[in-house]
Design an enzyme around this catalytic site. Structure first.
Site, PDB file in Angstrom:
ATOM      1  N   ASP A 133      28.729  80.285  30.613  1.00 40.13           N
ATOM      2  CA  ASP A 133      28.943  78.988  29.986  1.00 40.13           C
ATOM      3  C   ASP A 133      30.351  78.896  29.411  1.00 40.13           C
ATOM      4  O   ASP A 133      30.545  78.500  28.254  1.00 40.13           O
ATOM      5  CB  ASP A 133      27.899  78.747  28.886  1.00 40.13           C
ATOM      6  CG  ASP A 133      27.772  77.275  28.510  1.00 40.13           C
ATOM      7  OD1 ASP A 133      28.223  76.424  29.315  1.00 40.13           O
ATOM      8  OD2 ASP A 133      27.234  76.975  27.426  1.00 40.13           O
ATOM      9  N   GLY A 144      23.017  72.808  21.443  1.00 39.71           N
ATOM     10  CA  GLY A 144      21.651  72.838  21.924  1.00 39.71           C
ATOM     11  C   GLY A 144      20.761  73.784  21.148  1.00 39.71           C
ATOM     12  O   GLY A 144      19.562  73.556  21.005  1.00 39.71           O
ATOM     13  N   PHE A 145      21.351  74.865  20.613  1.00 43.75           N
ATOM     14  CA  PHE A 145      20.556  75.848  19.884  1.00 43.75           C
ATOM     15  C   PHE A 145      20.225  75.360  18.482  1.00 43.75           C
ATOM     16  O   PHE A 145      19.113  75.535  17.989  1.00 43.75           O
ATOM     17  CB  PHE A 145      21.315  77.173  19.812  1.00 43.75           C
ATOM     18  CG  PHE A 145      20.588  78.261  19.066  1.00 43.75           C
ATOM     19  CD1 PHE A 145      19.660  79.061  19.704  1.00 43.75           C
ATOM     20  CD2 PHE A 145      20.840  78.476  17.717  1.00 43.75           C
ATOM     21  CE1 PHE A 145      18.991  80.052  19.011  1.00 43.75           C
ATOM     22  CE2 PHE A 145      20.189  79.472  17.023  1.00 43.75           C
ATOM     23  CZ  PHE A 145      19.250  80.260  17.668  1.00 43.75           C
TER      24      PHE A 145
END
Length: 835
Positions: A624, A510-511
């Site tokens: 996470d 996602g980053f």
């Protein structure tokens, strides 16, 4: 047929109820018509004899859309264009809150292309719009307090942006119902992480409507609203659509004195809702329903109005729920039966003022079950949402700020001089005391620090004992993230990755994208490059640097540095040769791991997490944990990675951290999800999922499987209860696992997945049990019958003498300097009969 009739009935419900405002000005701008009917309302053209009376100073002209058709909305076929500051002035008979609705429908004419206009709009001196322009038809709605006998709406071209005109298509200005905004009663102010009282009058604020949502219902047009408003469906705002289900009724609401009225919201809003999508009253389905509403103004104050009507209960006092706004508990244990004067299906609304943190692009609203509900009847509902930005909000000045200003200045001067004198005296005293004083001997490590491999946490803002991050790294001036400047040059990272060559990509998330790189000193690194120019990953970028610049442990991936140049967000880590644990379990061509290797990997990851949770006063919660965030080096030593979502744990006098739900589907702690209260036990739950993932070699969630098998945690727990866990373990492990080791491993995973965090073990306990399972697997001493007896199954077997197990922690520094074999994984002396 019935399914089609019901929505139609809903749409027609409110049309028979009319609201007649005392002041009611409806202007079709640029039109010379005396009457134009829109939504059963009569607009007058401002070029007609009556309408021109409202036009005041300024230079303007009327335009007609050359492309308008008979089907076009009549008020959008013309426009009024202003080439200088110009206004409409309305005589007000009823002072108080007025609703101002401005319509902008741009079109191109021979003289003007209205899409190119930039301008400002104000009402009685309050700026409503700044450098505003419209490319498509837009309606802007405001609530404005009119405290004098006229309302002046001014349009001013924005010459600074190169625009020489302003325009408007239609104007509505009418008085709002009495007590539409109520100032008494102490409206709650929801700030980041806290709740207090909003001490200003809401009615004094100019409010711009940002969202008006019919939760669980259809689109409502001005035909269906007594104030001629539009309400849109909530589907696009739901974070997890499967968490909610629509509730509806065909019975009109039971309006009560003191509750909501049809002017607050129409019948249709209160006749539909979203409620928890609970399956068969299952205790595993306790969660919140969450909506994210985008807001564009950074740090702005918003009025949030939530609408409720209990159309799901069959009796009073059976529905209790909690309201959360921006992850703060805004209202606990809501009982609509009490609020609505003990009548079911009686509308009610609750106002909150919300202060959005800068950089936050959403207002998050959640409703979830209260602990007051019967365990099998937990539910929560929401019928409607309105979000309005406070246009003219100004924070109140501290008392006496003007009156005592000169004394404050004088006090600062005197205080500054006094502090300077004290500082000089202190420096002289230190220099005198320091002469000839022998250097103190370093304190020996405590046994606890020695056994866990911890290093001193570096603190922000100063410290007397500073250790280098790694060999060759020396203390430097403070960076924005800590005492060590880990900044790397973008040019060096371009060189290290061959200008970010696609052939060097080793992963993505996602980053951003992760590249394999080699620095100038031949050190292999993983270079995680965020999307250039994107601010979405900025909080994760900062969090990662903050966390990893403070900690170092053998089982945590080390941060080599970061780059923040040219709108780049780049993080550089030590390179983990074998990549994510997941790739060695399923979904790749990597050879399967042995059971002994899997145990060592789980123990290493548990060690890293245990250090995170206990290595400082508050500890750090990862948030996470999953198999893709546990990486393996060339020796299959596990290291926990990706700290972008990490949060500091609760203070000593707190039990949890209230925060928005973050994490990965399938690994998310259900208690954290429904309460938005984070503890280190949330990591424990996620780690329990990883343990079953290691054992069964399948994803945490696999939607392609049968329904009962989709969720790995639930599926594995069910098979364990049936006593047939052997049937779902990875076939590659056939014949490798001793029954006693399997029993201990599965029991550990099961305890991690307890419904409530208080029933889960700490990571220290998890670590100990995994080490015990490893000892049972690798030690050939006791017979299986004896082991079962020691575990409490049956028999009277006698334990053998304690086994001394080599400890990798003994004498190992927190930076992983030990040279011991990775198979020596024990941190303490253990006996065969456990703890």
């Amino acid at each position: 047929m019935a399914a089609r009739v019901f929505p139609l009935l809903l749409l027609l419900t409110t049309t028979s109820y009319a609201f007649t405002p005392h002041d009611n000005f409806l202007i079709s701008c640029g039109s010379d018509s005396t009457t134009e009917v829109v939504y059963n309302r009569h607009f007058v053209g401002d070029s007609s004899h009556k309408g021109s009376a409202y036009l005041s100073e300024g230079t303007s002209s009327s335009l007609t859309n050359p492309n308008s058709s008979p089907n076009s909305t009549v008020i959008y076929s013309t426009a009024r264009v202003f080439t200088s500051a110009s206004s409409y002035t309305f005589d007000i008979k009823n002072l108080g809150t007025h609703l101002v609705r401005l319509h902008f429908s741009p079109f191109a004419s021979p003289n003007y292309d209205l899409r190119n206009g930039k301008f400002g709009v104000s009402a009685n001196g309050i700026s409503l719009l700044t450098s505003f322009g419209a490319n498509v038809t837009v309606v802007k709605e405001f609530f404005v307090l009119v405290d004098r006998d006229e309302l002046e709406i001014v349009f001013t071209p924005d010459v600074d942006s190169g625009s020489n005109f302003a325009f408007v298509s239609a104007i509505e200005a009418f008085s709002a119902p009495r007590d539409f905004f109520i100032d008494s009663g102490g409206i709650a102010l929801i700030s980041p992480g806290e709740i207090s009282e909003f001490k200003q009058n809401v009615s004094n604020q100019a409010l711009e409507t940002v969202h008006r949502v019919n939760v669980g219902g259809l689109l409502l047009t001005p035909f269906n609203d007594t104030l001629w408003r539009s309400w849109i469906p909530d589907e696009d705002f739901l974070v997890i659509k499967s968490a909610a289900k629509v509730a509806r009724t065909s019975d009109p609401p039971n309006y009560q004195q003191g509750g909501a009225t049809r002017e607050v919201a129409p019948d249709n809003v209160y006749m539909t809702a979203q409620q928890m999508n609970v399956y068969n009253g299952s205790l595993a389905n306790h969660f919140n329903i969450t909506w994210d509403f985008p807001v564009s103004s950074e740090g702005a104050m918003h009025l949030v109005r939530l609408h409720f009507c209990d159309i799901v209960s069959v009796a009073l006092n059976t529905l209790y729920f909690n309201i959360y706004i921006n992850c703060v508990t805004a209202y606990k244990d809501v009982d609509l039966s009490v609020l609505s004067l003990h009548r079911l299906a009686s509308p009610y609304y609750i106002d909150f003022v919300v202060k959005n943190v800068r950089g936050s692009g959403v207002v998050r609203i959640s409703v979830g079950p209260s602990d007051l509900n019967n365990a099998m009847k937990k539910d929560a509902i929401l019928n409607g949402v309105e979000i309005m930005r406070m246009v003219n909000y100004a924070a109140p000045s501290p008392p006496g700020s003007k009156k005592d200003g000169k004394w404050i200045v004088l006090g600062c001067v005197v205080g500054g001089v006094f502090v300077l004198i004290l500082a000089v005296v202190a420096v002289l005293a230190i220099l005198r005391c320091g002469k000839g004083k022998p250097e103190p001997k370093p304190k020996p490590k405590t046994r606890r620090a020695e056994s866990t491999g911890w290093t001193s946490l570096r603190v922000f803002g100063g410290g007397s004992s500073l250790a280098a991050i790694s060999q060759g790294t020396v203390p430097a001036s403070a960076s924005p993230y800590g005492l060590y400047d880990l900044k790397l040059l973008f040019a060096d990272l371009q060189l290290a990755t061959d200008n970010f060559d696609k052939s060097l990509v080793v992963g993505s998330g996602g980053f951003g994208t992760v590249y394999k790189g080699v620095l100038k000193d031949s050190v292999k690194v993983a270079v995680k490059r965020g999307v250039p120019g994107s601010r979405q990953g900025l909080p994760e970028f900062h969090t990662e640097i903050t966390v990893l610049s403070k900690i170092r442990h053998r089982h945590l991936v080390s941060l080599v540095g970061y780059c923040e140049e040219q709108s780049e967000m780049i993080l550089v880590y030590e390179y983990m040769e074998k990549g994510p644990l997941r790739n060695h379990l399923y979904g790749s061509d990597s050879p399967p791991l042995s059971w002994k290797q899997r145990l060592e990997i789980c123990i290493g990851a548990a060690r890293g997490l245990h250090y995170l949770h206990t290595g400082s006063a508050q500890g750090i919660i990862h948030r996470d944990i999953k198999s893709t965030n546990i990486l393996l080096d060339e020796n299959c030593v596990a290291k926990v990675a990706d700290f972008g979502l990490s949060k500091s744990g609760p203070c000593l006098d707190e039990t949890h951290v209230s925060t928005g739900v973050k994490g990965s589907f399938g690994y998310l702690d259900p208690e954290y999800f429904r309460r938005q209260q984070l503890t280190d036990k949330s990591d424990v739950y996620s780690f329990g999922v990883v343990l079953f993932e290691v054992l069964c070699a399948r994803p945490a969630v696999d939607p392609l499987l049968n329904r009962e098998q989709v969720n790995l945690a639930e599926w594995a727990m069910e098979w364990h209860k049936k006593g047939v866990i052997n049937e779902i373990i990875d076939p590659h492990l056939s014949g490798q696992i001793k029954p006693s080791a399997l029993k201990k491993f599965v029991e550990t995973a099961e305890k991690c997945l307890a419904e409530y965090g208080v029933d889960r073990p700490t990571m220290g306990d998890v670590l100990w049990n995994l080490e015990h399972a490893y000892q049972l697997q690798t030690n050939d001493g006791p017979r299986e019958e004896e082991q079962r007896a020691m575990d409490g199954d049956s028999g009277d077997g006698e334990a053998e003498a304690p086994v001394v197990v080599p400890s990798r922690r003994a004498g190992a520094g927190g930076d992983g300097g030990s040279d011991m074999s990775t198979s020596h994984v024990f941190s303490q002396l253990v006996t065969n009969d456990g703890r």
